[in-house]
Design a protein around this motif. Sequence first.
Motif, short mmCIF file in Angstrom:
data_model
loop_
_atom_site.label_atom_id
_atom_site.label_comp_id
_atom_site.label_asym_id
_atom_site.label_seq_id
_atom_site.Cartn_x
_atom_site.Cartn_y
_atom_site.Cartn_z
N ARG A 36 -17.29 20.13 -67.64
CA ARG A 36 -17.01 20.93 -66.43
C ARG A 36 -16.30 20.03 -65.43
O ARG A 36 -16.85 19.01 -65.03
CB ARG A 36 -18.30 21.43 -65.80
CG ARG A 36 -19.14 22.31 -66.67
CD ARG A 36 -20.49 22.59 -66.00
NE ARG A 36 -21.45 23.10 -66.94
CZ ARG A 36 -21.57 24.37 -67.29
NH1 ARG A 36 -20.79 25.26 -66.75
NH2 ARG A 36 -22.47 24.76 -68.16
N ASN A 85 -14.39 27.43 -64.79
CA ASN A 85 -15.75 26.93 -64.61
C ASN A 85 -16.62 28.05 -64.07
O ASN A 85 -16.17 28.88 -63.30
CB ASN A 85 -15.73 25.74 -63.64
CG ASN A 85 -16.91 24.83 -63.80
OD1 ASN A 85 -17.94 25.21 -64.33
ND2 ASN A 85 -16.77 23.62 -63.32
N LEU A 92 -14.05 24.89 -67.56
CA LEU A 92 -15.18 24.66 -68.45
C LEU A 92 -14.67 24.68 -69.88
O LEU A 92 -14.03 25.64 -70.31
CB LEU A 92 -16.23 25.77 -68.26
CG LEU A 92 -17.37 25.82 -69.28
CD1 LEU A 92 -18.23 24.58 -69.22
CD2 LEU A 92 -18.20 27.07 -69.04
#
Length: 109
Positions: A36, A85, A92
Motif C-alpha cells: 500500500r 488503495n 494497493l
Amino acid sequence: LCFVNVIANAIQAMPDGGELRIGFEQLDGRLVVTFRDTGAGIDPELAKRVFEPFFTTKREGIGLGLFLSKAIVERHGGTISIGPNDNGHGTLVTFTFPLGAGPLGTIQR
C-alpha cells in the motif's frame, strides 16, 4: 523480481516522499502479501490494463514489469491485483499464493 517491481513503481509514484506499507497475512490456506503506497494512485480504468504487455503510463520503461510479474505469480499458482488503495489515497497491490505444495515448489507456513 515481482516485489522489487512493485516497490520500484511505488517509489516512482511518490517523488516527493510518502509511505509504503508491506503486509503479510495467512488467509484461507493462502499467503497474502499487500503493498500500500501513498503515491499518486491509479485510475481504475488504467488498473484494468496494467498487466497487458507494453502498456505503460511512464515516460521511461517498456511496460513489461507488471506483465512479467503476473506471469511469474500465476506460474506459482498465485494471483496479483492492483487498484486504488482502500483508504482512497495511493495504490494497493495484492499478491496471493497457495500455501503448501505448488507447481514449482512449496511455500512453507
